[in-house]
Design a protein around this motif. Structure first.
Motif, PDB file in Angstrom:
ATOM      1  N   ALA A  15       0.932  -1.155   0.007  1.00  8.62           N
ATOM      2  CA  ALA A  15      -0.050   0.052   0.038  1.00  8.62           C
ATOM      3  C   ALA A  15       0.921   1.358   0.147  1.00  8.62           C
ATOM      4  CB  ALA A  15      -0.837  -0.062   1.365  1.00  8.62           C
ATOM      5  N   VAL A  23      -4.574   6.704  -1.421  1.00  9.17           N
ATOM      6  CA  VAL A  23      -3.720   5.348  -1.352  1.00  9.17           C
ATOM      7  C   VAL A  23      -3.842   4.451  -2.524  1.00  9.17           C
ATOM      8  CG1 VAL A  23      -3.897   3.206   0.251  1.00  9.17           C
ATOM      9  CG2 VAL A  23      -3.913   5.327   1.239  1.00  9.17           C
ATOM     10  N   THR A  25      -3.285   0.464  -3.644  1.00 11.36           N
ATOM     11  CA  THR A  25      -2.659  -1.159  -3.224  1.00 11.36           C
ATOM     12  C   THR A  25      -2.503  -1.911  -4.487  1.00 11.36           C
ATOM     13  OG1 THR A  25      -5.229  -1.467  -2.864  1.00 11.36           O
ATOM     14  CG2 THR A  25      -3.932  -0.678  -0.980  1.00 11.36           C
ATOM     15  N   SER A  35      -8.025  -2.944  -1.810  1.00 10.90           N
ATOM     16  CA  SER A  35      -8.507  -1.975  -0.831  1.00 10.90           C
ATOM     17  C   SER A  35      -9.873  -1.460  -1.275  1.00 10.90           C
ATOM     18  CB  SER A  35      -7.725  -0.798  -0.663  1.00 10.90           C
ATOM     19  OG  SER A  35      -7.301  -0.241  -1.821  1.00 10.90           O
ATOM     20  N   GLN A  39     -12.207   2.203  -0.432  1.00  7.56           N
ATOM     21  CA  GLN A  39     -11.225   2.856  -1.260  1.00  7.56           C
ATOM     22  C   GLN A  39     -11.762   4.632  -1.029  1.00  7.56           C
ATOM     23  OE1 GLN A  39      -8.285   2.298  -2.731  1.00  7.56           O
ATOM     24  NE2 GLN A  39      -8.053   4.619  -2.934  1.00  7.56           N
ATOM     25  N   ILE A  48       0.201   4.616   7.297  1.00  7.91           N
ATOM     26  CA  ILE A  48      -0.375   3.382   6.960  1.00  7.91           C
ATOM     27  C   ILE A  48       0.774   2.525   7.624  1.00  7.91           C
ATOM     28  CG2 ILE A  48      -0.767   1.250   5.536  1.00  7.91           C
ATOM     29  CD1 ILE A  48      -1.319   3.337   3.480  1.00  7.91           C
ATOM     30  N   SER A  50       1.405  -1.953   8.693  1.00  7.40           N
ATOM     31  CA  SER A  50       0.683  -3.331   8.035  1.00  7.40           C
ATOM     32  C   SER A  50       0.916  -4.401   9.248  1.00  7.40           C
ATOM     33  CB  SER A  50       1.473  -3.719   6.932  1.00  7.40           C
ATOM     34  OG  SER A  50       2.937  -3.914   7.415  1.00  7.40           O
ATOM     35  N   PHE A  55      -4.024  -4.136   6.505  1.00  8.56           N
ATOM     36  CA  PHE A  55      -3.515  -2.732   6.587  1.00  8.56           C
ATOM     37  C   PHE A  55      -4.295  -1.935   7.569  1.00  8.56           C
ATOM     38  CE2 PHE A  55      -1.529  -3.860   2.316  1.00  8.56           C
ATOM     39  CZ  PHE A  55      -0.263  -3.434   2.627  1.00  8.56           C
TER      40      PHE A  55
END
Length: 120
Positions: A15, A23, A25, A35, A39, A48, A50, A55
């Motif tokens: 991401a 963003v 991904t 995402s 989104q 971000i 993980s 995420f």
């Protein structure tokens, strides 16, 4: 990719925060590479973090958006009402922990692998 501000990876996806706070991904969908479900909420992203296959994004207003494997941190709906004024998020293999502005910690993800901190 151009104008990338931050990039982060899971076991099978990436991401990236772009200039302006959006963003993108890519990678294995169940590891956070898709995402599309969230989104529309990934605007003004500040950071971000993980976990192994999910995420978590902190928005500029301190709220959090999550995606990826739903059982391992990609679904924060159980604690979403608590995820306000988030300052920092840390990810483990299957869970996340967030520090709020008041110093409290909120956890979610696989309850046996760090997602349940109710006993501490």
């Amino acid at each position: 990719l151009r104008n990338v501000q931050q990039i982060c990876g899971t076991y099978g996806a990436f991401a990236a925060i772009l200039e302006g706070g959006s963003v993108v991904t890519w990678g294995v969908p169940n590891y956070g590479g898709d995402s599309s479900r969230v989104q529309h909420r990934l605007r003004n992203v500040h950071q971000i973090c993980s976990a192994g296959n999910a995420f978590a994004a902190i928005l500029a207003n301190g709220n959090v958006v999550t995606w990826g494997n739903l059982k391992c941190g990609g679904d924060s709906s159980r604690v979403q009402h608590q995820l306000r004024n988030v300052q920092q998020i840390c990810g483990a293999a299957n869970a996340f922990a967030a520090i709020l502005a008041n110093g409290n910690v909120v956890t979610w993800g696989h309850r046996l692998l760090g997602g349940d901190s109710s006993r501490v």
